[in-house]
Design a protein around this motif. Sequence first.
Motif, short mmCIF file in Angstrom:
data_model
loop_
_atom_site.label_atom_id
_atom_site.label_comp_id
_atom_site.label_asym_id
_atom_site.label_seq_id
_atom_site.Cartn_x
_atom_site.Cartn_y
_atom_site.Cartn_z
N GLU A 1 0.74 -1.28 0.09
CA GLU A 1 -0.05 -0.17 0.16
C GLU A 1 0.79 1.10 0.20
N LEU A 2 0.34 2.44 -0.59
CA LEU A 2 0.98 3.37 -0.69
C LEU A 2 0.03 4.77 -0.34
N ASP A 3 0.39 5.55 0.62
CA ASP A 3 -0.43 6.62 1.06
C ASP A 3 0.51 7.95 1.03
N VAL A 4 0.07 8.94 0.28
CA VAL A 4 0.74 10.06 0.09
C VAL A 4 -0.25 11.36 0.10
N ASN A 5 0.68 12.29 0.84
CA ASN A 5 -0.25 13.61 1.07
C ASN A 5 0.88 14.50 0.46
N VAL A 6 0.31 15.52 -0.59
CA VAL A 6 1.10 16.42 -0.95
C VAL A 6 0.41 17.61 -1.19
#
Length: 219
Positions: free
Chosen positions: A112-117
């Motif tokens: 899983e990949l969780d990103v906040n940008v």
Amino acid sequence: MRRKLGLAGAMAAVIFAAAACSDDEPTGVEGDQFTQEEAEDLAELIMSTSYLAFAESAPTGAPQSLAGGLTPQAAQTLHIEVNQTRDCLRGGSFTIEGAGDFTFDDENESGELDVNVTETHEDCSFPFRNGTVVLNGDPNLNVAAHFAYANGVPEGEQTLSYGGGIAWEFGDRSGSCSIDLDASVSADFEGDEVTSVTQHIEGTFCGRSITRDVSITVE
């Protein structure tokens, strides 16, 4: 012949296919206003362009099914720093900055990949409805993304959320407005080939309500 698509291609396809529904009068805008159709088209352009930029700039530790990188060599969790500036088609740029966590299991080819940008446009110009639209951050867009995969291919819903504001110029009109959009995508596979994609998009873009479900069969 069935086309082979990665996650970036699949999500871009359904985002470009998305359209909207409501004819309510816009709120949360300053200056001129987009028509319903213009708001729909620009929402699709922004979401698909920034998603592809993020997918293409994923680190080499990300699996091939997510963004064309190298397959990880051992199960682990990586903290990812994102800092990318991309050129826009007719001048200007947009910058994506932030961080995320990538958890993967090499043995099972899952993770899983969780990103906040934060995404900031600077005189970012794109072809748009027989003209050119210029975007600037007002002050920027906050983007949250979640991706998951199993057996080397995307699994379940992949999600993307946008919030924030933009300033824009289009022809002799200009204004600024807020964005609050959510999109989810799921895909069916035969082996590593995409057979169908289902997408849902909803929220508000420059005061216009957008809701759409799209299904695409890949042949």
